[in-house]
Design an enzyme around this catalytic site. Sequence first.
Site, short mmCIF file in Angstrom:
data_model
loop_
_atom_site.label_atom_id
_atom_site.label_comp_id
_atom_site.label_asym_id
_atom_site.label_seq_id
_atom_site.Cartn_x
_atom_site.Cartn_y
_atom_site.Cartn_z
N CYS A 253 0.81 -1.22 0.00
CA CYS A 253 0.00 0.00 0.00
C CYS A 253 0.84 1.27 0.00
O CYS A 253 0.32 2.36 -0.21
CB CYS A 253 -0.92 0.02 1.21
SG CYS A 253 -1.73 -1.55 1.55
N HIS B 214 -9.02 3.92 -1.30
CA HIS B 214 -7.69 3.33 -1.18
C HIS B 214 -7.35 2.47 -2.40
O HIS B 214 -7.34 1.23 -2.33
CB HIS B 214 -7.62 2.49 0.10
CG HIS B 214 -6.29 1.90 0.40
ND1 HIS B 214 -5.10 2.43 -0.07
CD2 HIS B 214 -5.93 0.78 1.12
CE1 HIS B 214 -4.08 1.69 0.35
NE2 HIS B 214 -4.56 0.68 1.06
#
Length: 391
Positions: free
Chosen positions: A86, A335
């Site tokens: 991420c 996200h």
Amino acid sequence: MRDAYVVGAGQSDFGSFPDESYRSLFETAFDAAVDSVAGGIDTDDFDEAVVGTLGVGGRQLGLSGPAVTEHVGLHGVPTTRVENACAASGYAVRQAVQAVKSGMADVVLAGGVEVMTDASGDATKYWLGVSGETEWERLSGTTFAGVYAQMASAHMAEHGTTHEQLSHVAVKNHAHGADNPHAHLGFTCSLEDAMDAPVVADPLNLYHCCPTTDGAATAIVVSEDVVDQYADEALRVAGVGAASDRVGLFQRDSYVNVPASADAAATAYEMAGFGPEDLDFAEVHDCFAIAELMAYEDLGLCEPGESGAFVADGRSDYGGEVVVNTSGGLKSKGHPIGATGAGQVVEAFKQLTGQAGERQVEGATRGLTHNVGGSGGAAVVHAFEREEVGA
């Protein structure tokens, strides 16, 4: 080393876009970044490009960086793909800054892209899971929500953090995201909504978890030698810090903090010459509500154990000590794994150039971005300050 500056940044909308591809989303973000450069910029100006992506769904894993940069017209520009879970595009920005500071390049494109919503739920869980410890977490059935639920439970047990305080994170970030036209979940929610949502992994419920998202974001990093060609006012990259840690949560000594975040922040603050008390805003990695609370403590915004009260008392909101996640954060903005870190830089660029609209932090001069890979196996922090650079 030379100073590095961000002179432009842009993103696509974040959300679910079945008619878009990773190339078209990246093109939208690139065009927005180019358009944001006050003095204008040409594709021939770019010396290098760095692109972050996990490659959810397995699309174009090899050469995915050149696949998007060639698509937007950066023909022949050396392009590197960065994959750090991420934190992929946060590290892409860091690598762009390194290239500029070292003197190897004057103009570098840093960005990221991810398409996540066209995969099945089981496939998405797999691709999220590979960012955790594969052998003892993912293959044993642990999800990312489950890993962060363990962290939340530990934080509650050690510091007395409450379910209501976790829910305040969601309420705040949805309120900010409602003013962000690019947000995936751009709506407000009440504290009751956030507290009463269905459980995902106890003690975390639906409103404590970010969505899976499609999107792209890019930033243009230039050297001090050329910055005045592109802008009269720019974001100086005052400090950069990065750190790694054990990938598996079970391998660490503590479940209530992310040591890589604290180490990265300490490095960034030391380089910048200012600390958390000097920040006007911060974009932090709130993949789950507990992640934002831990970020407050790891970044020095409050003392260990105080983060629950910090958010509940409004100290991380407008009018408080530092405004956190003005974009809506991962929780509301979304996200898209490979684009998240660069997306945080887009928000910093808007805030420090006075272009954040209803989200604008009045008089903002310094800000921070904080991007985490997995449950803390990697972290990268950038500290920015507004600077007049034009003649």
